[in-house]
Design a protein around this motif. Structure first.
Motif, mmCIF file in Angstrom:
data_model
loop_
_atom_site.group_PDB
_atom_site.id
_atom_site.type_symbol
_atom_site.label_atom_id
_atom_site.label_comp_id
_atom_site.label_asym_id
_atom_site.label_seq_id
_atom_site.Cartn_x
_atom_site.Cartn_y
_atom_site.Cartn_z
ATOM 1 N N ASN A 52 0.822 -1.217 0.000
ATOM 2 C CA ASN A 52 0.000 0.000 0.000
ATOM 3 C C ASN A 52 0.853 1.263 0.000
ATOM 4 N N LEU A 53 1.951 1.225 0.758
ATOM 5 C CA LEU A 53 2.837 2.388 0.850
ATOM 6 C C LEU A 53 3.619 2.605 -0.445
ATOM 7 N N HIS B 66 1.875 6.374 -7.013
ATOM 8 C CA HIS B 66 0.752 7.186 -7.496
ATOM 9 C C HIS B 66 0.997 8.676 -7.263
ATOM 10 N N GLN B 67 1.440 9.022 -6.045
ATOM 11 C CA GLN B 67 1.630 10.428 -5.687
ATOM 12 C C GLN B 67 2.675 11.111 -6.563
ATOM 13 N N LYS C 39 1.198 4.051 -2.871
ATOM 14 C CA LYS C 39 0.965 5.461 -2.557
ATOM 15 C C LYS C 39 2.069 6.338 -3.144
#
Length: 317
Positions: free
Chosen positions: A91-92, A98-99, A95
Motif C-alpha cells: 500500500n505504501l 501514485h503520488q 501510494k
C-alpha cells in the motif's frame, strides 16, 4: 536450499530428518513429508498451477527452502505478494508510485540492482505492478560489479531470470578509483556518484528514461538529519526528481516504507542478498550509523518518530 524444475522432483528427496513424497489421485494432489525420527507425517495439498503456497508451507513447517527454477505469472505474483505485507509494504509503495507518478505508459525503467535487500524489494515491486496493472512498461535490472570483488552475482542473475528478467552486469574498476594511491576523504559520496554516472551512461545508450533506486523511509530521514547536523543544510532525498545533468527521472518507490518491514519481507522470501564488503557501512566512524542509532534511541520514546520526521520535511519533496 533445494532447487526444482517441477513439483515432481520433490518425490524421493531426503533433507535432514525429512523425506518428501508426491501422492496424486483423482481427489487431490498431496505433498507428504515424513520425519521418522519424530514419528511425524505431514500432508500438504497443492495446486499444480501454483505451487508457491505449498513451498512456503514446507519452509514454515520444516525450515527447508525449496525454490522452483522457473515460475509462471500466477506463481511469480503469489511469491512476490506473500501474506501480511499489504499495509506495511504494498500500500505504501503504491501510494508513493501514485503520488509521484513513478510509472507511465511506455516507460523504460532501470533498476540499479546492487544486491542489497532494498533494491531487490524494489525490483519485486515493479514486477508486481507489471503483473497486476494495465500499464505497458519495461523493467531493466542493472548490476555494477567491481572487477576486484570476488562476490558471485550468479544468484542475482538466477533470481532475475526466475522473475522473467535478464540482469545486465557491468564490470568496473571502482575499487581502484576509491581506494587507490590517494585515499579518498569521502568515499561514500564518490562511490555513489561514480555508480550513478555509470548507470546514467548505460541508460542514455539504451534509451532508458527512468532510474529506480532502493532508498527507503529510514534512508530519507537519516540523510536529512545528517545534512542538518553535519552540513548545515536542509537537502533531502526526494522520492522523485529529474536529473538535469543527465535528463532522466530518478524514482524511489520505497520512500514511505520503513526498513524493519523490508527486512521482514526479505527474510520471509529468503531473497538472494549479496553481502556488502564495504568497510564504511559498519564502521563506528560512519556518520550515517551514528544518526541511525540516534533515531533508534528516539524511537524508544516515540515509536512513530520516523513518520514525525518524514511528515515535517514533505514540503521539501
Amino acid at each position: 536450499m533445494i532447487k526444482i524444475k517441477n513439483i515432481g522432483e520433490i518425490h524421493g528427496i531426503t533433507e535432514g530428518n525429512y523425506n518428501f513424497y508426491i501422492n496424486n489421485n483423482e481427489e487431490k494432489d498431496l505433498i507428504i513429508i515424513e520425519n521418522k525420527k519424530d514419528k511425524l507425517k505431514i500432508e500438504i495439498e497443492y495446486n499444480k498451477n501454483n505451487i508457491i503456497n505449498a513451498l512456503e508451507k514446507i519452509k514454515k513447517l520444516t525450515e527447508i527452502k525449496i525454490v522452483p527454477d522457473e515460475m509462471n505469472d500466477r506463481e511469480i505474483l503469489s511469491y512476490i505478494q506473500s501474506k501480511g505485507y499489504d499495509k506495511v509494504l504494498w500500500n505504501l509503495i503504491g501510494k508513493a508510485m501514485h503520488q509521484f507518478n513513478m510509472i507511465e505508459e511506455g516507460d523504460k525503467i532501470a533498476v540499479g540492482v546492487s544486491g542489497g535487500k532494498d533494491i531487490l524489494v524494489t525490483l519485486n515491486a515493479f514486477v508486481r505492478v507489471k503483473k497486476i496493472a494495465k500499464i505497458n512498461f519495461e523493467i531493466i535490472p542493472i548490476h555494477i560489479h567491481p572487477k576486484h570483488d570476488s562476490a558471485d552475482c550468479s544468484e542475482i542473475k538466477d533470481y532475475c531470470k526466475k522473475l522473467g528478467l535478464e540482469l545486465k552486469v557491468i564490470e568496473t574498476n571502482l575499487d581502484d578509483m576509491l581506494f587507490g594511491k590517494e585515499k579518498e576523504k569521502n568515499p561514500c559520496f564518490l562511490c555513489g556518484r561514480i555508480r550513478r554516472g555509470i548507470l546514467y551512461r548505460v541508460m542514455k545508450e539504451e534509451g532508458i528514461n527512468k532510474l529506480a533506486l532502493g532508498h527507503h523511509k529510514d534512508d530519507i530521514i537519516e540523510t536529512f538529519l545528517m545534512n542538518i547536523l553535519y552540513q548545515g543544510n536542509r537537502n533531502v532525498m526526494k522520492p522523485s526528481y529529474v536529473s538535469e545533468e543527465y535528463g532522466v527521472r530518478v524514482i524511489r518507490p520505497l520512500a514511505f516504507v520503513e526498513e524493519k518491514n523490508i527486512i521482514s519481507y526479505a527474510r520471509k522470501l529468503s531473497l538472494p542478498i549479496m553481502k556488502s564488503k564495504c568497510p564504511y557501512e559498519t564502521s563506528e566512524d560512519s556518520k550515517r550509523l551514528r544518526v541511525k542509532n540516534l533515531i533508534k534511541d528516539l524511537a524508544l520514546e516515540n515509536e512513530d518518530i520516523r513518520s514525525v520526521v518524514l511528515n515535517s520535511i514533505k514540503d521539501l519533496f
